[in-house]
Motif scaffolding. Structure first.
Motif, PDB file in Angstrom:
ATOM      1  N   ILE A 207       0.832  -1.203   0.000  1.00 43.61           N
ATOM      2  CA  ILE A 207       0.000   0.000   0.000  1.00 43.61           C
ATOM      3  C   ILE A 207       0.868   1.255   0.000  1.00 43.61           C
ATOM      4  N   ALA A 208       1.961   1.232   0.781  1.00 44.38           N
ATOM      5  CA  ALA A 208       2.871   2.381   0.822  1.00 44.38           C
ATOM      6  C   ALA A 208       3.519   2.616  -0.538  1.00 44.38           C
ATOM      7  N   THR A 209       3.835   1.541  -1.254  1.00 39.72           N
ATOM      8  CA  THR A 209       4.406   1.667  -2.595  1.00 39.72           C
ATOM      9  C   THR A 209       3.383   2.220  -3.580  1.00 39.72           C
ATOM     10  N   PHE A 210       2.142   1.813  -3.408  1.00 37.33           N
ATOM     11  CA  PHE A 210       1.066   2.174  -4.326  1.00 37.33           C
ATOM     12  C   PHE A 210       0.578   3.607  -4.113  1.00 37.33           C
ATOM     13  N   ALA A 211       0.618   4.090  -2.877  1.00 34.66           N
ATOM     14  CA  ALA A 211       0.004   5.365  -2.511  1.00 34.66           C
ATOM     15  C   ALA A 211       0.500   6.568  -3.326  1.00 34.66           C
ATOM     16  N   PRO A 212       1.817   6.738  -3.578  1.00 38.42           N
ATOM     17  CA  PRO A 212       2.242   7.909  -4.362  1.00 38.42           C
ATOM     18  C   PRO A 212       1.674   7.931  -5.772  1.00 38.42           C
ATOM     19  N   PHE A 213       1.573   6.771  -6.413  1.00 39.86           N
ATOM     20  CA  PHE A 213       1.006   6.712  -7.757  1.00 39.86           C
ATOM     21  C   PHE A 213      -0.476   7.073  -7.720  1.00 39.86           C
ATOM     22  N   LEU A 214      -1.177   6.589  -6.697  1.00 39.19           N
ATOM     23  CA  LEU A 214      -2.591   6.914  -6.548  1.00 39.19           C
ATOM     24  C   LEU A 214      -2.779   8.410  -6.338  1.00 39.19           C
ATOM     25  N   ALA A 215      -1.979   9.001  -5.458  1.00 38.34           N
ATOM     26  CA  ALA A 215      -2.115  10.429  -5.153  1.00 38.34           C
ATOM     27  C   ALA A 215      -1.841  11.278  -6.392  1.00 38.34           C
ATOM     28  N   PHE A 216      -0.770  10.963  -7.129  1.00 37.27           N
ATOM     29  CA  PHE A 216      -0.443  11.747  -8.326  1.00 37.27           C
ATOM     30  C   PHE A 216      -1.522  11.592  -9.384  1.00 37.27           C
ATOM     31  N   GLY A 217      -1.980  10.370  -9.599  1.00 36.95           N
ATOM     32  CA  GLY A 217      -2.973  10.128 -10.643  1.00 36.95           C
ATOM     33  C   GLY A 217      -4.288  10.834 -10.363  1.00 36.95           C
ATOM     34  N   ILE A 218      -4.781  10.755  -9.134  1.00 33.52           N
ATOM     35  CA  ILE A 218      -6.054  11.398  -8.804  1.00 33.52           C
ATOM     36  C   ILE A 218      -5.903  12.922  -8.810  1.00 33.52           C
ATOM     37  N   LEU A 219      -4.774  13.436  -8.322  1.00 35.99           N
ATOM     38  CA  LEU A 219      -4.542  14.885  -8.356  1.00 35.99           C
ATOM     39  C   LEU A 219      -4.530  15.393  -9.799  1.00 35.99           C
ATOM     40  N   ALA A 220      -3.818  14.682 -10.680  1.00 38.87           N
ATOM     41  CA  ALA A 220      -3.777  15.080 -12.091  1.00 38.87           C
ATOM     42  C   ALA A 220      -5.169  15.017 -12.713  1.00 38.87           C
ATOM     43  N   ALA A 221      -5.954  14.022 -12.334  1.00 35.07           N
ATOM     44  CA  ALA A 221      -7.310  13.892 -12.870  1.00 35.07           C
ATOM     45  C   ALA A 221      -8.175  15.067 -12.442  1.00 35.07           C
ATOM     46  N   LEU A 222      -8.090  15.454 -11.167  1.00 31.80           N
ATOM     47  CA  LEU A 222      -8.901  16.565 -10.672  1.00 31.80           C
ATOM     48  C   LEU A 222      -8.477  17.894 -11.296  1.00 31.80           C
ATOM     49  N   VAL A 223      -7.175  18.079 -11.494  1.00 27.15           N
ATOM     50  CA  VAL A 223      -6.681  19.321 -12.082  1.00 27.15           C
ATOM     51  C   VAL A 223      -7.114  19.455 -13.541  1.00 27.15           C
ATOM     52  N   THR A 224      -7.115  18.346 -14.270  1.00 31.51           N
ATOM     53  CA  THR A 224      -7.452  18.392 -15.696  1.00 31.51           C
ATOM     54  C   THR A 224      -8.955  18.288 -15.959  1.00 31.51           C
ATOM     55  N   ALA A 225      -9.757  18.038 -14.935  1.00 33.97           N
ATOM     56  CA  ALA A 225     -11.196  17.825 -15.139  1.00 33.97           C
ATOM     57  C   ALA A 225     -11.889  18.982 -15.869  1.00 33.97           C
ATOM     58  N   PRO A 226     -11.664  20.258 -15.498  1.00 31.61           N
ATOM     59  CA  PRO A 226     -12.344  21.334 -16.224  1.00 31.61           C
ATOM     60  C   PRO A 226     -11.983  21.371 -17.711  1.00 31.61           C
ATOM     61  N   ALA A 227     -10.706  21.156 -18.015  1.00 25.57           N
ATOM     62  CA  ALA A 227     -10.288  21.162 -19.423  1.00 25.57           C
ATOM     63  C   ALA A 227     -10.846  19.961 -20.167  1.00 25.57           C
ATOM     64  N   LEU A 228     -10.972  18.833 -19.486  1.00 24.73           N
ATOM     65  CA  LEU A 228     -11.565  17.656 -20.125  1.00 24.73           C
ATOM     66  C   LEU A 228     -13.043  17.889 -20.436  1.00 24.73           C
ATOM     67  N   ASN A 229     -13.713  18.701 -19.623  1.00 25.45           N
ATOM     68  CA  ASN A 229     -15.084  19.100 -19.950  1.00 25.45           C
ATOM     69  C   ASN A 229     -15.125  19.837 -21.277  1.00 25.45           C
ATOM     70  N   ALA A 230     -14.143  20.717 -21.469  1.00 22.04           N
ATOM     71  CA  ALA A 230     -14.084  21.454 -22.732  1.00 22.04           C
ATOM     72  C   ALA A 230     -13.765  20.520 -23.888  1.00 22.04           C
ATOM     73  N   LEU A 231     -12.914  19.553 -23.649  1.00 21.73           N
ATOM     74  CA  LEU A 231     -12.547  18.602 -24.701  1.00 21.73           C
ATOM     75  C   LEU A 231     -13.758  17.815 -25.190  1.00 21.73           C
ATOM     76  N   ALA A 232     -14.720  17.574 -24.304  1.00 27.19           N
ATOM     77  CA  ALA A 232     -15.931  16.847 -24.687  1.00 27.19           C
ATOM     78  C   ALA A 232     -16.753  17.619 -25.711  1.00 27.19           C
ATOM     79  N   LEU A 233     -16.534  18.944 -25.825  1.00 32.72           N
ATOM     80  CA  LEU A 233     -17.241  19.751 -26.820  1.00 32.72           C
ATOM     81  C   LEU A 233     -16.633  19.616 -28.203  1.00 32.72           C
ATOM     82  N   GLY A 234     -15.468  18.949 -28.294  1.00 28.81           N
ATOM     83  CA  GLY A 234     -14.777  18.805 -29.570  1.00 28.81           C
ATOM     84  C   GLY A 234     -13.440  19.519 -29.529  1.00 28.81           C
ATOM     85  N   ASP A 235     -12.481  19.019 -30.298  1.00 29.00           N
ATOM     86  CA  ASP A 235     -11.139  19.599 -30.277  1.00 29.00           C
ATOM     87  C   ASP A 235     -11.131  21.059 -30.725  1.00 29.00           C
ATOM     88  N   ASP A 236     -11.917  21.390 -31.765  1.00 24.84           N
ATOM     89  CA  ASP A 236     -11.910  22.763 -32.273  1.00 24.84           C
ATOM     90  C   ASP A 236     -12.449  23.738 -31.238  1.00 24.84           C
TER      91      ASP A 236
END
Length: 346
Positions: A207-236
């Motif tokens: 679990i200790a080995t796994f935790a840093p990857f989990l923290a980075f992945g979820i943090l990156a997901a939350l940070v990119t969420a607003p932009a991913l909303n825009a991406l759903a409208l299409g690349d243009d």
């Protein structure tokens, strides 16, 4: 048709879903119930005194209290693994704009499996740290390969082409895994329990080995969420709103691969959790990723923990691996989603 300024306002300031507070509170209560059930239920049903001794009295050395202590790490790992798979599924669906994208469906799990079995067979690896790095490499290479194959031809990376590319790649890699294992009995013995997908071997060091990857992945997901909303409208449209779509896809895909690869390294290739979690979340809250991503983490944690409990109860006095339970639920859901016309894109 809405103007770009209206789209930008909607993207930058998404409204809170009407039922979000209620769903959040109910989900957190369900997490607590799952934790309690995971500690008490299994091949041996534990009583209240044994539970309290295992949780709060480390000096008590009874059989029931020791079982509780072992189940604590298993429960924590199942919650974290389910959260990682739920968020990974949400990211992969958003990046590919494919509502049936999932680490298991796109072959990412199988790519991680191939690299792990190669490490066992040729490099004599045996620790969680070694598993994780090999699994991440295999998951990343497979994800790039599947997306590249699915992008060939007219129309680019359509949902159906990505699923077909993932299925074909997964079948080919699974054959390679078998080809490496069959002549080497020691590899088969070490790999076969991991290959099914299980949280039963969870340890605090893992679990200790796994935790840093989990923290980075979820943090990156939350940070990119607003932009991913825009991406759903299409690349243009996303580009017009100031989103760098190439960098966004790379960061989100990297986060998804990290979450999936790290989980696969320690728990084995558990499928369909990301698929189920994200669709349950979208059914309740809609498609806004600011809410889909955190709620997919909670949904994934609940789904995997419940599946683990069911596996322990059905397989008593042994246990049925959690990967088998999630496959029983996820396979029919995949067929149902594939039959719907909305499968074309998100």
């Amino acid at each position: 048709m809405s103007s770009p300024s209206a789209s930008k306002t909607k993207w930058a300031n998404p409204h809170i879903p009407k039922h979000f507070p209620l769903v959040l509170v109910a989900s957190l209560i369900l997490v607590g119930v799952c934790v309690l059930a995971s500690l008490v239920l299994g091949s041996r049903l534990l009583g209240w005194k044994e539970l309290m001794d295992g949780l709060f009295h480390p000096d008590v050395d009874s059989y029931g209290a020791n079982i509780v202590r072992k189940r604590i790490s298993r429960t924590v790992f199942s919650l974290l693994s389910g959260a990682a798979l739920g968020v990974s599924g949400a990211l992969m669906q958003s990046v590919t704009r494919n509502p049936i994208a999932d680490p298991s469906i796109l072959g990412v799990n199988t790519g991680a499996s191939l690299f792990v079995v190669c490490g066992i067979a040729f490099l004599n690896i045996s620790t969680a740290n070694e598993y994780i790095w090999l699994a991440l490499a295999g998951a990343a290479i497979t994800a790039v390969f599947v997306f590249g194959i699915g992008s060939m031809g007219s129309g680019g990376a359509t949902p159906i082409k990505l699923v077909l590319a993932g299925a074909a790649t997964s079948a080919a890699l699974a054959s390679l895994v078998s080809a490496i294992m069959i002549p080497r009995s020691y590899v088969m013995d070490q790999f076969r329990f991991w290959q099914v997908g299980s949280v039963g071997s969870a340890s605090w060091s893992g679990i200790a080995t796994f935790a840093p990857f989990l923290a980075f992945g979820i943090l990156a997901a939350l940070v990119t969420a607003p932009a991913l909303n825009a991406l759903a409208l299409g690349d243009d449209v996303a580009t017009g709103l100031g989103v760098r779509t190439g960098i966004l896809r790379m960061v989100a895909a990297l986060a998804g691969v990290l979450l999936c690869g790290a989980t696969t390294a320690l728990a084995g290739p558990i499928g369909f959790v990301g698929l189920i979690a994200t669709h349950v979340t979208r059914l309740m809250l809609g498609s806004d990723l600011r809410f889909v991503i955190p709620m997919s983490a909670i949904s994934g944690a609940v789904i995997l923990t419940i599946s683990d409990i069911i596996g322990r109860l059905l397989g008593s006095p042994g246990e049925l691996e959690v990967g088998v339970v999630t496959a029983f639920v996820g396979a029919p859901l995949l067929i149902l989603l594939a039959m719907r016309s909305k499968v074309r894109s998100l």
